[in-house]
Design an enzyme around this catalytic site. Structure first.
Site, mmCIF file in Angstrom:
data_model
loop_
_atom_site.group_PDB
_atom_site.id
_atom_site.type_symbol
_atom_site.label_atom_id
_atom_site.label_comp_id
_atom_site.label_asym_id
_atom_site.label_seq_id
_atom_site.Cartn_x
_atom_site.Cartn_y
_atom_site.Cartn_z
ATOM 1 N N GLN A 76 -41.234 8.034 -1.790
ATOM 2 C CA GLN A 76 -41.973 9.141 -0.756
ATOM 3 C C GLN A 76 -42.600 10.283 -1.409
ATOM 4 O OE1 GLN A 76 -39.661 13.095 -1.106
ATOM 5 N NE2 GLN A 76 -38.518 12.370 0.752
ATOM 6 N N HIS A 85 -43.231 12.894 3.627
ATOM 7 C CA HIS A 85 -42.019 13.736 3.203
ATOM 8 C C HIS A 85 -42.379 14.490 3.722
ATOM 9 C CE1 HIS A 85 -39.444 17.076 1.883
ATOM 10 N NE2 HIS A 85 -39.016 16.623 1.076
ATOM 11 N N HIS A 126 -39.091 20.355 5.047
ATOM 12 C CA HIS A 126 -38.191 21.622 3.860
ATOM 13 C C HIS A 126 -38.767 22.552 3.545
ATOM 14 C CE1 HIS A 126 -35.038 18.132 2.599
ATOM 15 N NE2 HIS A 126 -34.837 18.316 3.789
ATOM 16 N N TYR A 183 -42.240 22.016 2.461
ATOM 17 C CA TYR A 183 -43.475 21.115 1.866
ATOM 18 C C TYR A 183 -44.717 21.086 2.602
ATOM 19 C CZ TYR A 183 -39.905 20.396 -1.749
ATOM 20 O OH TYR A 183 -38.732 20.964 -2.573
ATOM 21 N N ARG A 217 -39.592 11.517 7.151
ATOM 22 C CA ARG A 217 -38.873 12.533 7.098
ATOM 23 C C ARG A 217 -38.993 14.301 7.447
ATOM 24 N NH1 ARG A 217 -35.058 14.476 1.275
ATOM 25 N NH2 ARG A 217 -32.940 13.144 2.507
ATOM 26 N N GLY A 273 -26.391 11.397 -1.437
ATOM 27 C CA GLY A 273 -27.436 11.277 -2.567
ATOM 28 C C GLY A 273 -26.332 12.165 -3.444
ATOM 29 N N ARG A 274 -25.422 12.713 -3.568
ATOM 30 C CA ARG A 274 -25.264 13.232 -4.833
ATOM 31 C C ARG A 274 -24.053 12.383 -5.033
ATOM 32 N NH1 ARG A 274 -22.998 18.328 -3.417
ATOM 33 N NH2 ARG A 274 -22.603 17.177 -1.254
#
Length: 349
Positions: free
Chosen positions: A109, A152, A155, A157, A205, A316-317
């Site tokens: 990424q 990316h 979010h 960024y 993304r 993910g988690r």
């Protein structure tokens, strides 16, 4: 349900998938998750081992943690990995070799964390240089053996800061209405495409939600979403990675489609869904309340995948807590899945 029935029910997750020159053995993607285990930006053997564990346990595609380009504002965290410079690229080449040796596929990424002030503070010349640095990093990623790249643009960024009206006050060609605010991303995508060639996959993304506003929406309606996505799609995106906090939530009233479902419908491009897959709580409860999450069934996910609402599923988690998540699900060993707890973060930080 018998073990054989359980195994049969999950087979939609384990169908092959191909995009460009990238062939995947299944639809499971390891979601990108920020880590700070790369001193001075250089990933070491521990990073290679971290990703290899997921490849050994059946993950179809690994998307690395965010890797930053060569720009002074790209990162404010010393141990976040770089995707530029001889030492960092050598470290990533080792990571790629380890993942490939385990039978996996991996893409970095590529990331710029964002303007320290406002995106309006950048001159057009500096914007052009940032575009070039994204392309340089993508070309380097291809050269050292990565299987594609992810940009990316989510979010809040840098790329997303250009998208969002609240963070983009520019009055030049990089500002304006929602479509005009995609220009920076379009230039990044086009430059990356020119750098990597026609068949090297570019994943993009994006998110509606922002780090400072979980309820934010770039697009309030499907029509607005289509307007937003069209220039990105035409610029050269192969796959859209549609970041949500809960994959099961409808994106717009009047339809059960989530963000990935709408994106696939509107662009015709493959999509990745993401958001608390396999867990009973969304990820921000960890950061706000210090809570873990219990294992949750994936029946709704499988139903949506079987209906072709989306093509790939980012996890993910659940993969942080249990590197063998993919193999256990495929083999009908769901009762052995490990719940996510804050202690699992030692894998991240």
């Amino acid at each position: 349900m018998t073990d054989s029935q359980s195994v049969k029910s999950v087979q939609s997750l384990f169908q092959p998938f191909r995009v460009g020159n990238l062939s995947l053995s299944n639809r499971i993607v390891m979601a990108p998750m920020t880590r700070q285990f790369s001193p001075e930006g250089v990933p070491g053997d521990n990073v290679a081992a971290y990703y290899r564990r997921r490849a050994e346990n059946g993950v179809g595609l690994i998307v690395t943690e965010g890797t930053v380009i060569d720009h002074p504002d790209a990162s404010n965290q010393q141990n976040v990995p770089h995707i530029h410079g001889e030492a960092a690229l050598a470290g990533w080449k080792n990571v790629v070799s380890e993942v490939h040796a385990a039978g996996g596929k991996i893409i970095p990424q590529i990331w710029h964390m964002g303007a320290r002030g406002q995106v309006g503070d950048y001159t057009e010349a500096e914007v052009a240089d940032i575009v070039k640095q994204f392309a340089h990093s993508a070309a380097a990623a291809k050269e050292i053996g990565f299987d594609g790249v992810e940009l990316h643009g989510a979010h809040e960024y840098l790329i997303d800061q250009f998208f969002w009206g609240k963070t983009n006050p520019r009055t030049d060609r990089y500002g304006g209405d929602m479509v005009e605010r995609t220009r920076f991303a379009v230039e990044v995508i086009e430059a990356v495409r020119a750098a990597v060639g026609p068949d090297f996959p570019i994943v993009f993304r994006f998110s509606q939600w922002k780090g400072s506003d979980y309820t934010a929406k770039l697009a309030e309606t499907p029509e607005e979403l289509e307007q937003f996505l069209k220039p990105l799609s035409e610029a050269g995106v192969d796959v859209f990675h549609c970041s949500t906090r809960r994959f099961w939530q409808p994106e717009f009233e009047g339809s059960d489609l989530n963000l990935a479902g709408w994106t696939k419908k509107l662009t015709g491009k493959p999509t990745i869904t993401v958001g608390s897959v396999g867990l009973d709580g969304e990820f921000m409860t960890l950061f706000k309340e210090g809570k873990g999450a219990e294992v949750s069934g994936i029946e709704q996910l499988l139903e949506r995948l079987e209906q072709n609402e989306f093509d790939l599923v980012a996890i993910g988690r659940a993969l942080i807590a249990d590197p063998a998540w993919s193999d256990k699900v495929q083999q009908g060993r769901q009762d052995e899945l490990v719940a996510f707890s804050p202690a699992a973060l030692q894998e991240l930080y």
